[in-house]
Structures are given as C-alpha cells and as structure tokens.
Design a protein around this motif. Structure first.
Motif, PDB file in Angstrom:
ATOM      1  N   ILE A   1       8.250  -7.143   2.970  1.00  0.00           N
ATOM      2  CA  ILE A   1       6.629  -8.780   3.285  1.00  0.00           C
ATOM      3  C   ILE A   1       5.944  -8.911   1.995  1.00  0.00           C
ATOM      4  N   ALA A   2       5.745  -7.614   0.432  1.00  0.00           N
ATOM      5  CA  ALA A   2       5.141  -7.418  -0.408  1.00  0.00           C
ATOM      6  C   ALA A   2       6.514  -8.348  -1.143  1.00  0.00           C
ATOM      7  N   GLN A   3       7.910  -8.327  -1.016  1.00  0.00           N
ATOM      8  CA  GLN A   3       8.976  -9.146  -2.027  1.00  0.00           C
ATOM      9  C   GLN A   3       8.781 -10.377  -1.351  1.00  0.00           C
ATOM     10  N   LYS A   4       9.141 -11.072  -0.136  1.00  0.00           N
ATOM     11  CA  LYS A   4       8.921 -11.751   0.520  1.00  0.00           C
ATOM     12  C   LYS A   4       7.547 -13.087  -0.648  1.00  0.00           C
ATOM     13  N   ILE A   5       6.705 -12.049  -0.384  1.00  0.00           N
ATOM     14  CA  ILE A   5       5.359 -12.852  -1.494  1.00  0.00           C
ATOM     15  C   ILE A   5       5.155 -13.073  -2.885  1.00  0.00           C
ATOM     16  N   VAL A   6       5.982 -12.089  -3.345  1.00  0.00           N
ATOM     17  CA  VAL A   6       6.315 -12.413  -4.647  1.00  0.00           C
ATOM     18  C   VAL A   6       7.067 -13.849  -5.107  1.00  0.00           C
ATOM     19  N   GLU A   7       7.750 -14.038  -4.078  1.00  0.00           N
ATOM     20  CA  GLU A   7       9.069 -14.955  -4.463  1.00  0.00           C
ATOM     21  C   GLU A   7       8.487 -15.937  -4.261  1.00  0.00           C
TER      22      GLU A   7
ATOM     23  N   LEU B   1       0.578  -1.203   0.248  1.00  0.00           N
ATOM     24  CA  LEU B   1       0.243   0.188   0.048  1.00  0.00           C
ATOM     25  C   LEU B   1       0.731   1.271   0.109  1.00  0.00           C
ATOM     26  N   VAL B   2       1.930   1.192   0.639  1.00  0.00           N
ATOM     27  CA  VAL B   2       2.760   2.858   0.824  1.00  0.00           C
ATOM     28  C   VAL B   2       4.489   2.232   0.055  1.00  0.00           C
ATOM     29  N   LYS B   3       4.828   2.593   0.545  1.00  0.00           N
ATOM     30  CA  LYS B   3       7.056   2.298   0.444  1.00  0.00           C
ATOM     31  C   LYS B   3       7.107   2.063   1.250  1.00  0.00           C
ATOM     32  N   LYS B   4       7.053   2.194   2.570  1.00  0.00           N
ATOM     33  CA  LYS B   4       7.587   2.714   3.913  1.00  0.00           C
ATOM     34  C   LYS B   4       6.598   1.116   5.011  1.00  0.00           C
ATOM     35  N   ASP B   5       7.310   1.386   5.865  1.00  0.00           N
ATOM     36  CA  ASP B   5       6.466   0.819   7.039  1.00  0.00           C
ATOM     37  C   ASP B   5       6.710  -0.755   7.208  1.00  0.00           C
ATOM     38  N   GLY B   6       7.713  -1.797   5.836  1.00  0.00           N
ATOM     39  CA  GLY B   6       8.564  -2.878   6.219  1.00  0.00           C
ATOM     40  C   GLY B   6       7.229  -3.212   5.035  1.00  0.00           C
ATOM     41  N   LEU B   7       6.552  -2.523   4.533  1.00  0.00           N
ATOM     42  CA  LEU B   7       5.467  -3.176   3.576  1.00  0.00           C
ATOM     43  C   LEU B   7       6.057  -3.805   2.717  1.00  0.00           C
ATOM     44  N   PRO B   8       6.977  -3.273   1.379  1.00  0.00           N
ATOM     45  CA  PRO B   8       7.785  -3.416   0.389  1.00  0.00           C
ATOM     46  C   PRO B   8       8.283  -4.744   0.755  1.00  0.00           C
TER      47      PRO B   8
ATOM     48  N   PHE C   1       5.796  -7.748  -9.074  1.00  0.00           N
ATOM     49  CA  PHE C   1       6.131  -6.446  -7.923  1.00  0.00           C
ATOM     50  C   PHE C   1       6.021  -5.343  -7.644  1.00  0.00           C
ATOM     51  N   ASP C   2       4.804  -4.692  -7.781  1.00  0.00           N
ATOM     52  CA  ASP C   2       4.689  -2.958  -8.147  1.00  0.00           C
ATOM     53  C   ASP C   2       4.210  -2.008  -7.027  1.00  0.00           C
ATOM     54  N   GLN C   3       5.096  -1.578  -6.482  1.00  0.00           N
ATOM     55  CA  GLN C   3       4.980  -0.316  -5.121  1.00  0.00           C
ATOM     56  C   GLN C   3       4.939   1.112  -6.244  1.00  0.00           C
TER      57      GLN C   3
ATOM     58  N   THR D   1      -3.357  -7.518  -1.590  1.00  0.00           N
ATOM     59  CA  THR D   1      -2.090  -6.062  -1.304  1.00  0.00           C
ATOM     60  C   THR D   1      -2.044  -6.171  -0.108  1.00  0.00           C
ATOM     61  N   VAL D   2      -0.643  -5.909   0.173  1.00  0.00           N
ATOM     62  CA  VAL D   2      -0.165  -5.734   1.485  1.00  0.00           C
ATOM     63  C   VAL D   2      -0.067  -4.035   2.233  1.00  0.00           C
ATOM     64  N   ASP D   3      -0.800  -3.684   3.771  1.00  0.00           N
ATOM     65  CA  ASP D   3      -1.501  -3.462   3.807  1.00  0.00           C
ATOM     66  C   ASP D   3      -1.037  -2.806   5.846  1.00  0.00           C
ATOM     67  N   HIS D   4      -0.841  -2.517   6.536  1.00  0.00           N
ATOM     68  CA  HIS D   4      -0.876  -2.193   7.702  1.00  0.00           C
ATOM     69  C   HIS D   4      -1.351  -3.146   7.962  1.00  0.00           C
ATOM     70  N   GLN D   5      -2.659  -3.873   8.214  1.00  0.00           N
ATOM     71  CA  GLN D   5      -2.971  -4.856   8.631  1.00  0.00           C
ATOM     72  C   GLN D   5      -2.149  -6.037   8.946  1.00  0.00           C
ATOM     73  N   THR D   6      -1.551  -6.305   7.402  1.00  0.00           N
ATOM     74  CA  THR D   6      -0.569  -7.250   7.413  1.00  0.00           C
ATOM     75  C   THR D   6      -0.209  -7.663   8.715  1.00  0.00           C
ATOM     76  N   THR D   7       0.847  -6.198   8.646  1.00  0.00           N
ATOM     77  CA  THR D   7       1.665  -6.494   9.644  1.00  0.00           C
ATOM     78  C   THR D   7       1.120  -6.561  10.930  1.00  0.00           C
ATOM     79  N   GLU D   8      -0.123  -6.949  11.481  1.00  0.00           N
ATOM     80  CA  GLU D   8      -0.358  -6.892  12.708  1.00  0.00           C
ATOM     81  C   GLU D   8      -0.672  -8.620  12.612  1.00  0.00           C
ATOM     82  N   ASP D   9      -1.775  -9.009  11.939  1.00  0.00           N
ATOM     83  CA  ASP D   9      -2.408 -10.090  11.579  1.00  0.00           C
ATOM     84  C   ASP D   9      -1.994 -11.165  10.687  1.00  0.00           C
ATOM     85  N   GLY D  10      -1.383 -10.702   9.998  1.00  0.00           N
ATOM     86  CA  GLY D  10      -0.676 -11.741   8.721  1.00  0.00           C
ATOM     87  C   GLY D  10      -1.361 -11.697   7.619  1.00  0.00           C
TER      88      GLY D  10
END
Ligand code: ATP
Length: 434
Positions: free
Chosen positions: A357-363, A348-355, A373-375, A396-405
C-alpha cells in the motif's frame, strides 16, 4: 546558534548525503565540495525557485546559458584582467596566506603567533587556462569569474532575437570560478561556485528607481525561501567598497554564526559593461529606442546571488536541536518548497500488505512531489532520519489503513499527526505547501 553549529551542519550534511568533501578518497581537495543525492535535490529546487521568480514569471526577463570559456578579450574589456585582485599577505614565519583586508597587520599571525608579514601585493583571482593541445602555444583564457559577462557579450543577440524593449532583463545561472586567497566557512567561500545573475537593462537616468525595485524584489525572494526575515538585511556599500564599475550597491546579508555576511550584491553598473564591449570589440552595443528614434547604450542594474551561499543559508537557518521527551531531536525546518524530499511514506511493519500500500502511495505522490519509501527500522528511528533530512511530511501506513483506507500524516515541525483518507494525501499536501 554558535560557530560549533557549522561543524554540526557539516557532519549532518555528510551523514544524510547532502554534501561530501570533494575527492574524499584521495584526502579531499581543500574548500571544494560535492553535492550528494539530497544536496543536489535541494540545490535544484533553489535554482528552480529563482528561475521561476526572476525569469519564467516575468514578461520582461529572458534567460540564457553562455559557455564558461570565453574569448580572453572579454576579461580585458570587463576590467577583470587589470582590476580583479585581492591584496595578499604572507606570514614569513609559517607561510600562511591571508587576504590583507581580512587581517589586522598590526597583530601577529593567528596561526603561529609571530608578527612577520610580507608587504601586501595584488593577486588576480581568475583561474588561467590554455586552449588547445599544446600548453605553450595555446591561447590563454580564464575560467569565468562571474556569469555576467556571458550576458553582456550576448546583449545584441538576445535583444535582437527576443525583441525585448527597455526595461528588460537577461538572466543566467551557472558556475563561476575564483582563485580565492582564503576560503572557508564550509560552502560560504569556495573556489568553484554557482551564481544566479540578472542584468536588467534600463534607460540611463532610471538607475535609482530600478535599483530600489530590485533590492526589494530580491530581499523578498530570500524571505519567500523561508529564511527568518530578522536575520536578513540590506546593507548599502560605502563609497570605498564599490567595485570599479559600480556607482551604488546594496548587499543582501544574513546573520551567520560567523557574523553578517553577503548573500547577494545588487549594483548599479551604469553603462560600464556595454561601453567597454563596444570599445574593445569594435562592434556597436546599442539599443534602438523606438520612442525617440535614437540609438543608446542602456544602463544596467545587476542582481548577483550565490547558489551555494543561499543553500548554506537555508541549512543554517533551518537547523534546530530540540528536546523531545528527554531525547535530542535534530531537525532541519526547511521550507517544503526546497526540502529534498517532500513526503516520506512509512509502512508500520514489513508485512500484512502494508509495504505494498505504501509503495502505491509513493507512486501517487511522485506524480507531483518528491517522495521516499522507508521500511527500515523502528518508526521512531525512521521519523528521526526524515527530520534530519528536512522532510516536512510523513505518511504512515498501519493496520487501520487496510480496514478504512486512512493513513496518518505527520508534520515535521509540530510532530502533530492527523488521520486522512489515502485519496486525499495529494490534495492535503498541496494545501499545506504554498
Ligand atoms: P565577497 O565580498 O564575499 O568576496 P563579492 O562581493 O566578491 O563577494 P560578487 O562578485 O558580488 O561577490 O558575487 C556575487 C555573489 O556570488 C556573492 O554575493 C556570493 O553569493 C557569490 N560568491 C562570490 N564569490 C564566492 C565564493 N568564493 N564562494 C561562494 N560564493 C561566492
């Protein structure tokens, strides 16, 4: 869909990297096209789907890959040197050239409006080329105008080594070249194209049964590609349309914006080709039938489809322009099997560790499907880019992803989004793609 849509598809293909004009920086070469990154992915998926359906999934079909350049006698034996002609007419006024069977010679030239035609004359469609360094003394041969003859001249080699028994097929996929008088409608008629061909060898007398069988199989294949069945039909050839080798033929046709047109020909070729090679080569082209202890020349039912025409059909059939919240959405509703990218992953954003997590999902997704992968840019813009590229799923990876996966999974066609666990992305994709 109207003719204008073909222009829209051409521009989408360029914009998204499906197809480019060949040698564009030099002004382009007429009716010749290059496949870009998305185009080549999609084309490869179409070819793989054909190869699996026609070859790998069947016990009685084997594949091969013959050279494009063949001994020139091949083309004498096949009838191409004497018969592979189209009737050509010129407009004497503006010098435009047409296939005589594609224009009404009682009407004026559509380019200049004058009616001043030359007499129709026959034009051989094969590209001639010389083998060897000195053009004059080199041996003349041709770029193959079909892949089929590479199969026929290898009949004895392939049957002998694969030990297949009748009925069995030999399939091939590869480039073919025809110096077409008139080209056009984007990829529909070009001078260089790819064919997917199957020669199915049978006991003479069983022609009708196998022709029916392959007509049904092949029509179904196009339906399995996700093409609208209402726009597909099988059309029997009239007697005067039949090629010189054929006694019965059906075309699989699609209803393009420019009318019903051929995607594939399915023909009863009888024993014509093997008879001819038997005679011209002086080498026996025969099959030993273990049941009757006789040597026979098998008959053949052929299925011959164009890769590029199939590709164009998938694009035309999938292209949609929709109104979504007062905005135009262009979307390619491609079957997930052939979409260049199966799943886009967007932080969702280019910070807070979201990219990260997204890269890992892409792999993870890449172990099974194509992923991207598109940011860059707003999430809405990124979805629109993927819709145009025909990408069926977006994560889409957002802030909730960091909370509950969990992530959101978006469906291209319905635009519905569901929240699923990161651990279930692959299995969810798998269950949605048959
Ligand atoms: P058409 O009548 O359109 O010229 P054809 O009957 O000569 O086609 P075939 O010889 O049966 O075509 O070739 C088998 C398939 O190869 C066609 O159904 C088509 O999909 C593909 N094909 C043939 N010619 C071309 C071309 N010039 N450009 C792209 N694809 C082609």
């Amino acid at each position: 869909m109207d003719l204008k849509s073909i222009e829209n598809i051409v521009s989408l293909c360029k914009r998204r990297g499906f197809i480019f004009q060949s040698s564009e920086i030099y002004g382009g070469l007429g009716s010749t096209w290059d496949y870009g990154p998305y185009g080549v992915e999609m084309k490869q998926k179409i070819k793989d789907f054909w190869w699996h359906d026609v070859v790998t999934s069947r016990e009685n079909v084997v594949g091969m890959d013959a050279a494009i350049l063949m001994h020139p006698k091949t083309w004498e034996a096949s009838g191409h040197v004497s018969n592979f002609h189209d009737p050509l007419v010129d407009c004497k006024n503006c010098k435009a050239r047409y296939r005589a069977d594609h224009v009404d010679l009682n009407k004026p030239c559509e380019r200049c409006g004058k009616k001043d035609w030359t007499e129709p004359r026959q034009f051989n469609l094969m590209f001639k080329t010389a083998i060897g360094p000195v053009e004059d003394s080199g041996e003349i041969t041709y770029l193959r105008p079909e892949t089929a003859q590479g199969i026929f001249v290898n009949f004895m080699n392939v049957q002998g080594t694969s030990r297949q028994k009748l009925p069995f097929g030999i399939a091939q996929l590869g480039k073919a070249f025809r110096n077409e008088i008139t080209t056009g409608n984007f990829l529909f008629r070009t001078r260089e194209f790819e064919q997917m061909e199957l020669e199915f060898f049978i006991h003479p007398g069983e022609n009708e049964k196998w022709l029916d069988y392959w007509c049904e199989e092949r029509l179904n294949w196009f339906k399995k590609l996700g093409i609208n069945p209402e726009k597909l039909r099988l059309r029997p050839h009239d007697k005067d349309e039949l090629a010189h080798y054929s006694t019965a033929c059906f075309d699989v046709e699609y209803e393009f914006p420019f009318g019903w047109s051929e995607l594939e020909g399915i023909a009863d070729r009888g024993t014509f080709d093997l008879d001819q090679h038997n005679e011209y080569s002086g080498k026996k082209q025969q099959y030993f039938d273990p049941q009757t202890n006789e040597r026979i020349i098998p008959a053949v039912v052929e299925s011959s489809a164009g890769v590029d025409r199939t590709f164009l059909t998938c694009l035309v059939d999938a292209y949609c322009e929709e109104e979504v919240r007062d905005k135009k959405r262009i979307v390619l509703k491609l079957d997930p099997k052939i979409a260049p990218i199966t799943c886009a992953v967007l932080p969702l954003v280019k910070k807070d560790g979201l990219p990260e997590i997204a890269q890992k999902i892409v792999e993870d997704i890449r172990t099974k499907y194509s992923a991207f992968f598109d940011q860059g840019g707003s999430i809405g813009r990124r979805y629109r880019r993927q819709d145009e590229a025909g990408t069926p799923y977006g994560v889409t990876v957002d802030h909730q992803t960091t909370e509950d996966g969990t992530v959101t999974l978006r469906d291209r066609d319905t635009m519905d989004q569901v929240r699923i666990s990161t651990d279930n992305i692959l299995s969810e994709l798998q269950s949605r793609i048959q």
